[in-house]
Design a protein around this motif. Structure first.
Motif, PDB file in Angstrom:
ATOM      1  N   GLY A   1       0.829  -1.203   0.000  1.00 60.45           N
ATOM      2  CA  GLY A   1       0.000   0.000   0.000  1.00 60.45           C
ATOM      3  C   GLY A   1       0.855   1.241   0.000  1.00 60.45           C
ATOM      4  O   GLY A   1       2.091   1.183   0.110  1.00 60.45           O
ATOM      5  N   CYS A   2       0.221   2.401  -0.118  1.00 66.46           N
ATOM      6  CA  CYS A   2       0.967   3.651  -0.068  1.00 66.46           C
ATOM      7  C   CYS A   2       1.589   3.823   1.318  1.00 66.46           C
ATOM      8  O   CYS A   2       0.967   3.514   2.337  1.00 66.46           O
ATOM      9  CB  CYS A   2       0.042   4.834  -0.348  1.00 66.46           C
ATOM     10  N   CYS A   3       2.815   4.328   1.348  1.00 64.36           N
ATOM     11  CA  CYS A   3       3.480   4.565   2.627  1.00 64.36           C
ATOM     12  C   CYS A   3       4.653   5.511   2.414  1.00 64.36           C
ATOM     13  O   CYS A   3       5.229   5.575   1.330  1.00 64.36           O
ATOM     14  CB  CYS A   3       3.958   3.258   3.265  1.00 64.36           C
ATOM     15  N   VAL A   4       4.995   6.268   3.461  1.00 58.71           N
ATOM     16  CA  VAL A   4       6.159   7.144   3.427  1.00 58.71           C
ATOM     17  C   VAL A   4       7.354   6.367   3.955  1.00 58.71           C
ATOM     18  O   VAL A   4       7.265   5.674   4.972  1.00 58.71           O
ATOM     19  CB  VAL A   4       5.921   8.422   4.256  1.00 58.71           C
ATOM     20  N   LEU A   5       8.488   6.496   3.258  1.00 55.77           N
ATOM     21  CA  LEU A   5       9.666   5.702   3.563  1.00 55.77           C
ATOM     22  C   LEU A   5      10.864   6.602   3.846  1.00 55.77           C
ATOM     23  O   LEU A   5      11.024   7.654   3.236  1.00 55.77           O
ATOM     24  CB  LEU A   5       9.995   4.770   2.392  1.00 55.77           C
TER      25      LEU A   5
ATOM     26  N   LEU B   1      16.340  -2.078  -6.037  1.00 60.80           N
ATOM     27  CA  LEU B   1      15.277  -2.995  -5.624  1.00 60.80           C
ATOM     28  C   LEU B   1      15.537  -3.554  -4.232  1.00 60.80           C
ATOM     29  O   LEU B   1      14.622  -3.686  -3.409  1.00 60.80           O
ATOM     30  CB  LEU B   1      15.136  -4.128  -6.639  1.00 60.80           C
ATOM     31  N   GLU B   2      16.789  -3.890  -3.944  1.00 57.48           N
ATOM     32  CA  GLU B   2      17.119  -4.422  -2.621  1.00 57.48           C
ATOM     33  C   GLU B   2      16.939  -3.366  -1.534  1.00 57.48           C
ATOM     34  O   GLU B   2      16.427  -3.654  -0.448  1.00 57.48           O
ATOM     35  CB  GLU B   2      18.547  -4.963  -2.613  1.00 57.48           C
ATOM     36  N   GLU B   3      17.351  -2.128  -1.829  1.00 58.65           N
ATOM     37  CA  GLU B   3      17.184  -1.054  -0.849  1.00 58.65           C
ATOM     38  C   GLU B   3      15.712  -0.746  -0.612  1.00 58.65           C
ATOM     39  O   GLU B   3      15.283  -0.512   0.524  1.00 58.65           O
ATOM     40  CB  GLU B   3      17.918   0.207  -1.329  1.00 58.65           C
ATOM     41  N   LEU B   4      14.918  -0.725  -1.675  1.00 58.92           N
ATOM     42  CA  LEU B   4      13.485  -0.437  -1.538  1.00 58.92           C
ATOM     43  C   LEU B   4      12.807  -1.403  -0.571  1.00 58.92           C
ATOM     44  O   LEU B   4      11.971  -1.004   0.245  1.00 58.92           O
ATOM     45  CB  LEU B   4      12.796  -0.524  -2.907  1.00 58.92           C
TER      46      LEU B   4
END
Length: 257
Positions: free
Chosen positions: A93-97, A127-130
């Motif tokens: 879902g949407c989220c602040v990172l 991709l790994e960091e995300l």
């Protein structure tokens, strides 16, 4: 409105800058999107609620989520578009990172051009960091119950509104117990926590724009700057001054790129 982007492999990167007050109208993407704020503040709005994105933070938007974006201050937006099949499984879902220094550097490199964005090593690292980023409490969920909506919309108009849940119960024609149960069911937090989230979201653009902690605390209905700072630290892990100093340091680094 559907907006689609040509993908250079799993991820494409695009830089865009906006003036204060700019607005991206409602639209969707086939791809997932990571919106990163180099400078300025962005507010993402969907049917599920709103998210505030301060500088050096990012918001994750899954594929096919209709959204609009409001800009506060001069916004330097850096976007990653991720093919749906490569979206991290933990980002549903949407989220602040909280963006790590490594991911920040990878984004800076990727937006320099397609030859950088296509680099398979950069793509794999991104991709790994995300998948490992910390989720931040910068979300205001919206309820569906009309009585709760009445309360929440009133607070969105006036975040400093002093009414307790008992006061609201009398105004909307429901018991305090019913409202408390509905808050937990529909927004997964109690009334006081929801109001604190809202006030935090209202505070960040003001603080980043240079308003004093004392003034922001007063405007948002806190009896003292200390009480406001305590709430801020509990939700974001730092007092307002330390948090802003860290943002300014990161922004100065990014501005030199």
């Amino acid at each position: 409105m559907l907006i689609s982007h040509f993908l250079h492999g799993p991820i494409s990167a695009y830089p865009r800058d906006y003036v204060d007050g700019a607005h991206q109208e409602l639209h969707v993407h086939r791809e997932a999107q990571l919106l990163y704020a180099v400078s300025g503040v962005m507010r993402l709005v969907t049917a599920e609620g709103a998210w505030i994105i301060p500088p050096t933070r990012a918001v994750w938007i899954p594929p096919w989520v209709e959204h609009e974006i409001f800009m506060s201050g001069e916004v330097r937006m850096r976007s990653l578009f991720v093919a749906a099949e490569y979206s991290p499984a933990n980002l549903q879902g949407c989220c602040v990172l909280a963006v790590t220094p490594l991911l920040r550097e990878l984004i800076v490199r990727a937006v320099q051009g397609p030859e950088q964005a296509r680099n398979p090593l950069i793509q794999q690292l991104m991709l790994e960091e995300l998948a490992a980023l910390e989720n931040l409490p910068l979300h205001i969920p919206m309820p569906t119950d009309r009585r709760l909506q009445r309360i929440c919309l009133a607070l969105l108009e006036a975040p400093d509104h002093p009414n307790s849940l008992e006061d609201w119960a009398q105004q909307v024609g429901a018991s305090t117990r019913t409202l408390a149960r509905l808050f937990q069911q529909q927004v997964r937090m109690n009334f006081n926590a929801w109001r604190q989230q809202l006030r935090l979201m209202e505070a960040l653009p003001r603080l980043i724009a240079g308003e004093s902690v004392q003034h922001v605390a007063k405007v948002l209905g806190y009896g003292s700057a200390r009480a406001f700072s305590s709430m801020f630290r509990r939700l974001l892990g730092d007092n307002p001054r330390d948090y802003l100093n860290a943002l300014n340091q990161f922004s100065a680094i990014n501005a030199s790129r």
